[in-house]
Each structure stands twice: as C-alpha cells, then as structure tokens.
Design an enzyme around this catalytic site. Structure first.
Site, PDB file in Angstrom:
ATOM      1  N   ASN A  83       2.110  -8.813  -0.818  1.00 30.35           N
ATOM      2  CA  ASN A  83       1.031  -9.527  -0.668  1.00 30.35           C
ATOM      3  C   ASN A  83       1.809 -10.599  -0.389  1.00 30.35           C
ATOM      4  OD1 ASN A  83      -0.971  -7.899  -1.539  1.00 30.35           O
ATOM      5  ND2 ASN A  83       0.635  -7.527  -3.151  1.00 30.35           N
ATOM      6  N   CYS A 120       1.069  -1.283   0.061  1.00 32.40           N
ATOM      7  CA  CYS A 120       0.184   0.012  -0.218  1.00 32.40           C
ATOM      8  C   CYS A 120       0.884   0.954   0.153  1.00 32.40           C
ATOM      9  CB  CYS A 120      -1.013  -0.019   1.182  1.00 32.40           C
ATOM     10  SG  CYS A 120      -1.609   1.531   1.476  1.00 32.40           S
TER      11      CYS A 120
END
Length: 309
Positions: free
Chosen positions: A253, A244
């Site tokens: 991720n 992010c």
C-alpha cells in the site's frame, strides 16, 4: 476538532496485517491503533469480518473494534465480504462498513467467491440491514470497486464496466463507492480519467476516496493526481505493509508516513502529527519483528524547518 483538507485513512490494521504470515497479538493491535489515533489519524480500518479459517489474522476483529470504539473522535472502519460479515460489523458497532466489489469478475470469484450479480444482491441486503438499524447505530456503507484499474488475473479492466458497477452499487443502496487499485496497475492519467467518469455517472458526493497500491512505484503519483482533481480521502498503510492475498504480486500500500508528508508539504492539512506518527511506526516495527516496513520520510527525516500545517 481541527478542520482538515485531506483525510488519510489508515488501513494497515486490516489491509496491512491480512497479507502477513505473522499474526499480530490483539493487545498489540489495540495499542497500535491507540497510537495512530493519538497522532491525529481520524479513520482507521481496524479489521475485516471474515471467517478465521480464511484469514486468521482477522479473527479478533470484534475485540479490536470494541477497543477502537473507546477512542474519542476516531471513525472505526471495517471490511466485510458479505451480509453475514456486515451483521457482525453492525453488532460490533463499527462506524463504517466497506465491501469489495471486484470489477474483474475472476478476482471476485477468487476473493469472495461470488459473481457480480451475487455481490450486488449482497450489497442490497446489507443496505437493508443498515437501514433497519436505529439512526445512532447506522454505519456508513461504502462499496470499494476493487481491481478498478487492472487485474493480475484478467489484465485490463473496462472503464465502462467500472462506471456501470458504480451505478449499480449506488442503486443497490450503497452511500458511496471508492476506487481501488488492488493490483497496482494505475497511472495518474487513468486515475484522473476514471474518477471523472464515475463522478459523471453517480455524482461527486458519491465518490470521495481512492485506495492505491505502490506495486510499481506509482502510488504517490496516483494519489497526487486524485487529490489534484478533488478527491479528499486517500487510504494508506503505515510502513507500506499489505496487499491482496488473492491478487498475486499486489504488494505494498501507499506508505502513510510518505503520504502525510506529501500532503503537508503542499500546505494542506491532514491533522496528523509526525512525531506521533513515528511513535506509532516504531511500535509497529517492534510488534512485527522480522517484517520489512517501508517509507522514505521516516528514513530521511523531515527537512530542516519543516512544520506540520
């Protein structure tokens, strides 16, 4: 189409690419998505309808959606920050729209420049927009509860606030909520506890998926905890790229390739073929020269005798 047990939702073309300085050409994005679909990936978050001035990596999302919509059997998902983004997503023909509602209000103000009250108003407006569409053009609408497990800007996040915002999002018109470990704070016990609390508040059918980051190496452990209690959709990014840009340190991720191996090794079905997945990974590596990609399974190879279920 073959029935599956766990839906692995590929978010690399959105969450992965948005955090990179390098901008992947549109044609390369489209080819990558085609290869993912050919491998059996059934849902891909192909981009985000945000202003190009904010995320130039996502400037071509409408074009990418148009390509992805030509692929039979692929659910085309996009992220939107507000009503305007949702209008663009509907116009483009996306099958699924997600909007982030950060439980940490500090993160919300940094990420989408809106308070909780303002975001709930946006959610209500988007729900009305979707309801006004013809049934065949009505995308599925999910609210992702970002920073649900902790926030780099605020620290610990109240589980009671997570539950309250889940209820308010459903009341505002969302079909479903998801739990997002935006900053990689979660642990397996916390995942189990929070999923159950949200289920108790909104019903099991209103929470099916989690979005987890591997910032502290807990990604697969948290995914396993979620699946063990009944979560059926887990987001992942090929090569573990992403994070992010508005949450410092929120890198990484879950690696799609490692998640698929985990699920299939347990005898559950993802519908994803490893050979095809590795072809997509090799293409991604070539399309992003100099960008580090991760994954234990691609490096080690599959165990001798291992077969996709």
């Amino acid at each position: 189409m073959e029935q599956i047990d766990i839906l692995v939702s590929e978010v690399g073309p959105r969450d992965g690419l948005q955090s990179l300085q390098q901008i992947m050409p549109t044609a390369a994005k489209c080819e990558w998505i085609s290869l993912l679909a050919a491998a059996g990936v059934r849902e891909v978050e192909v981009g985000s309808f945000v202003p190009a001035s904010v995320l130039p990596q996502m400037a071509d999302t409408a074009e990418v959606v148009a390509h992805a919509k030509t692929i039979p059997g692929l659910d085309v998902a996009v992220l939107v920050p507000n009503l305007r983004g949702a209008e663009n997503a509907v116009k483009a023909g996306a099958d699924k729209i997600s909007i982030p509602l950060s439980v940490s209000e500090t993160h919300s103000l940094k990420n989408v420049r809106r308070s909780h009250t303002q975001m709930l108003e946006e959610i209500h407006s988007i729900a009305e927009l979707i309801a006004a569409q013809p049934a065949e053009r009505r995308p599925y609408f999910e609210v992702g509860l970002s920073t649900a497990f902790g926030c780099t800007l605020e620290g610990p996040v109240s589980e009671e606030l997570v539950v309250r915002l889940a209820v308010l999002a459903i009341e505002a018109g969302a079909a479903e909520v998801g739990l997002s470990d935006t900053t990689g704070y979660a642990n397996p016990a916390q995942v189990r506890r929070l999923v159950k609390k949200v289920w108790d508040a909104v019903g099991r059918e209103r929470l099916n998926g989690v979005h987890l980051h591997n910032t502290r190496g807990q990604g697969l452990a948290n995914a396993l905890a979620a699946m063990d209690i009944g979560i059926t959709t887990v987001d992942a990014s090929m090569g573990g790229i992403g994070g992010c840009p508005f949450a410092p340190g929120a890198s990484g991720n879950i690696v799609t390739e490692d998640l698929v191996f985990l699920v299939e090794a347990m005898g559950l079905r993802t519908g994803i073929d490893f050979d095809g997945l590795l072809r997509a990974r090799n293409y991604l590596a070539g399309a992003l020269p100099g960008v580090e990609i991760f994954g234990f399974t691609p490096e080690a190879g599959l165990p001798r005798g291992f077969q996709n279920t």
